[in-house]
Design a protein around this motif. Structure first.
Motif, PDB file in Angstrom:
ATOM      1  N   ALA A   3      -8.785 -18.908   7.444  1.00 50.47           N
ATOM      2  CA  ALA A   3      -8.289 -17.975   8.483  1.00 50.47           C
ATOM      3  C   ALA A   3      -7.214 -17.165   7.985  1.00 50.47           C
ATOM      4  N   ALA A   4      -6.150 -17.482   6.901  1.00 54.38           N
ATOM      5  CA  ALA A   4      -5.464 -16.690   6.353  1.00 54.38           C
ATOM      6  C   ALA A   4      -6.166 -15.570   5.596  1.00 54.38           C
ATOM      7  N   ALA A   5      -7.066 -15.923   4.869  1.00 56.12           N
ATOM      8  CA  ALA A   5      -7.824 -14.956   4.176  1.00 56.12           C
ATOM      9  C   ALA A   5      -8.277 -14.053   4.916  1.00 56.12           C
TER      10      ALA A   5
ATOM     11  N   ILE B  94       4.567 -11.066  19.411  1.00 52.20           N
ATOM     12  CA  ILE B  94       4.885  -9.967  18.742  1.00 52.20           C
ATOM     13  C   ILE B  94       3.723  -9.050  18.337  1.00 52.20           C
ATOM     14  N   VAL B  95       2.662  -9.639  17.751  1.00 55.45           N
ATOM     15  CA  VAL B  95       1.597  -8.964  17.128  1.00 55.45           C
ATOM     16  C   VAL B  95       0.729  -8.619  18.300  1.00 55.45           C
ATOM     17  N   THR B  96       0.624  -9.300  19.561  1.00 52.65           N
ATOM     18  CA  THR B  96      -0.072  -8.946  20.643  1.00 52.65           C
ATOM     19  C   THR B  96       0.584  -7.937  21.561  1.00 52.65           C
ATOM     20  N   ASP B  97       1.820  -8.034  21.708  1.00 48.98           N
ATOM     21  CA  ASP B  97       2.514  -6.849  22.387  1.00 48.98           C
ATOM     22  C   ASP B  97       3.917  -6.976  22.329  1.00 48.98           C
ATOM     23  N   GLU B  98       4.455  -6.457  21.083  1.00 52.43           N
ATOM     24  CA  GLU B  98       5.846  -6.205  20.846  1.00 52.43           C
ATOM     25  C   GLU B  98       6.836  -5.660  21.928  1.00 52.43           C
ATOM     26  N   THR B  99       6.054  -4.671  22.862  1.00 53.07           N
ATOM     27  CA  THR B  99       6.712  -3.825  23.821  1.00 53.07           C
ATOM     28  C   THR B  99       7.394  -4.790  24.696  1.00 53.07           C
ATOM     29  N   LYS B 100       6.955  -6.031  25.036  1.00 49.19           N
ATOM     30  CA  LYS B 100       7.472  -6.998  26.009  1.00 49.19           C
ATOM     31  C   LYS B 100       8.574  -7.460  25.402  1.00 49.19           C
ATOM     32  N   ARG B 101       8.977  -7.549  24.245  1.00 52.65           N
ATOM     33  CA  ARG B 101      10.189  -7.917  23.560  1.00 52.65           C
ATOM     34  C   ARG B 101      11.185  -6.680  23.304  1.00 52.65           C
TER      35      ARG B 101
ATOM     36  N   ILE C  40      -7.071  -3.681  20.445  1.00 48.26           N
ATOM     37  CA  ILE C  40      -7.170  -3.242  18.897  1.00 48.26           C
ATOM     38  C   ILE C  40      -7.846  -4.400  18.151  1.00 48.26           C
ATOM     39  N   LEU C  41      -7.067  -5.435  18.438  1.00 51.57           N
ATOM     40  CA  LEU C  41      -7.655  -7.020  17.834  1.00 51.57           C
ATOM     41  C   LEU C  41      -7.720  -7.840  18.971  1.00 51.57           C
ATOM     42  N   THR C  42      -8.859  -8.814  18.718  1.00 51.59           N
ATOM     43  CA  THR C  42      -8.989  -9.988  19.665  1.00 51.59           C
ATOM     44  C   THR C  42      -7.992 -11.012  19.331  1.00 51.59           C
ATOM     45  N   GLU C  43      -8.280 -11.713  20.298  1.00 44.43           N
ATOM     46  CA  GLU C  43      -7.080 -12.938  20.169  1.00 44.43           C
ATOM     47  C   GLU C  43      -7.302 -13.814  19.035  1.00 44.43           C
ATOM     48  N   GLN C  44      -8.618 -13.887  18.403  1.00 46.10           N
ATOM     49  CA  GLN C  44      -9.133 -14.659  17.303  1.00 46.10           C
ATOM     50  C   GLN C  44      -8.390 -13.941  15.926  1.00 46.10           C
ATOM     51  N   GLU C  45      -8.577 -12.466  15.920  1.00 46.31           N
ATOM     52  CA  GLU C  45      -8.252 -11.844  15.282  1.00 46.31           C
ATOM     53  C   GLU C  45      -6.695 -11.819  14.831  1.00 46.31           C
ATOM     54  N   ILE C  46      -6.021 -11.659  15.805  1.00 49.63           N
ATOM     55  CA  ILE C  46      -4.451 -11.912  15.983  1.00 49.63           C
ATOM     56  C   ILE C  46      -4.027 -13.371  15.502  1.00 49.63           C
ATOM     57  N   ASN C  47      -4.850 -14.293  15.935  1.00 49.28           N
ATOM     58  CA  ASN C  47      -4.565 -15.745  15.244  1.00 49.28           C
ATOM     59  C   ASN C  47      -4.786 -15.754  13.644  1.00 49.28           C
ATOM     60  N   ALA C  48      -5.750 -14.915  13.232  1.00 43.68           N
ATOM     61  CA  ALA C  48      -6.058 -14.927  11.834  1.00 43.68           C
ATOM     62  C   ALA C  48      -5.044 -14.111  11.125  1.00 43.68           C
ATOM     63  N   VAL C  49      -4.515 -13.121  11.775  1.00 50.11           N
ATOM     64  CA  VAL C  49      -3.285 -12.203  11.126  1.00 50.11           C
ATOM     65  C   VAL C  49      -2.093 -13.103  10.965  1.00 50.11           C
ATOM     66  N   VAL C  50      -1.758 -13.711  12.124  1.00 50.82           N
ATOM     67  CA  VAL C  50      -0.589 -14.701  11.995  1.00 50.82           C
ATOM     68  C   VAL C  50      -0.766 -15.806  11.338  1.00 50.82           C
ATOM     69  N   ASP C  51      -1.780 -16.448  10.963  1.00 52.04           N
ATOM     70  CA  ASP C  51      -2.052 -17.517   9.995  1.00 52.04           C
ATOM     71  C   ASP C  51      -1.604 -16.812   8.507  1.00 52.04           C
TER      72      ASP C  51
ATOM     73  N   ILE D 141      -7.916  -8.452   7.718  1.00 49.61           N
ATOM     74  CA  ILE D 141      -7.806  -7.485   8.930  1.00 49.61           C
ATOM     75  C   ILE D 141      -6.350  -6.835   8.748  1.00 49.61           C
ATOM     76  N   ALA D 142      -5.341  -7.464   8.361  1.00 48.99           N
ATOM     77  CA  ALA D 142      -4.173  -6.946   8.134  1.00 48.99           C
ATOM     78  C   ALA D 142      -4.130  -5.703   7.042  1.00 48.99           C
ATOM     79  N   PHE D 143      -4.951  -5.688   6.144  1.00 44.86           N
ATOM     80  CA  PHE D 143      -5.034  -4.609   5.147  1.00 44.86           C
ATOM     81  C   PHE D 143      -6.051  -3.641   5.425  1.00 44.86           C
ATOM     82  N   ASP D 144      -6.886  -3.798   6.462  1.00 47.75           N
ATOM     83  CA  ASP D 144      -7.901  -3.027   6.839  1.00 47.75           C
ATOM     84  C   ASP D 144      -7.344  -1.776   7.515  1.00 47.75           C
ATOM     85  N   ARG D 145      -7.439  -0.634   6.992  1.00 43.68           N
ATOM     86  CA  ARG D 145      -6.807   0.782   7.448  1.00 43.68           C
ATOM     87  C   ARG D 145      -7.395   1.004   8.951  1.00 43.68           C
ATOM     88  N   GLY D 146      -8.827   0.469   9.140  1.00 47.08           N
ATOM     89  CA  GLY D 146      -9.302   0.896  10.451  1.00 47.08           C
ATOM     90  C   GLY D 146      -9.063  -0.254  11.611  1.00 47.08           C
TER      91      GLY D 146
END
Length: 104
Positions: free
Chosen positions: A16-18, A67-74, A88-99, A23-28
């Protein structure tokens, strides 16, 4: 059952971290390098803080997901895109980025 438990342990977390790093490094996709310096990334931006020591800064994983999901709330003045709210990212993708971020 033992095989199932083994597949959800450290190997799954590494996988998941990989995926999160991709995802984090993907410019698109995650495009985190546009604003953040991240170990292993090329051509980082400096708009956002360097992403390091994340696990010690955010010991509560749920806070990092939020924070990754919606930093504007904070922080209503943030320039960080609301990756989840704007789909922009799915919940699964956000969880992978957080990992991935938790390995920094």
């Amino acid at each position: 059952m033992i095989g199932v438990a083994a597949s959800t342990g450290p190997a799954r977390a590494q996988s998941a971290a990989a995926e999160g790093q991709k995802i984090a490094f993907d410019r698109g996709k995650g495009n985190c390098l546009t604003c953040h310096e991240i170990r292993g990334g090329d051509l980082p931006g400096t708009v956002g803080p360097a992403l390091k020591d994340i696990k010690s800064k955010y010991p509560d994983r749920n806070e990092l997901v939020a924070i990754v999901t919606d930093e504007t709330k904070r922080n209503s003045l943030t320039v960080m895109p609301p990756f989840g709210r704007n789909r922009i990212l799915t919940e699964q993708e956000i969880n992978a980025v957080v990992d991935f971020l938790q390995t920094l």
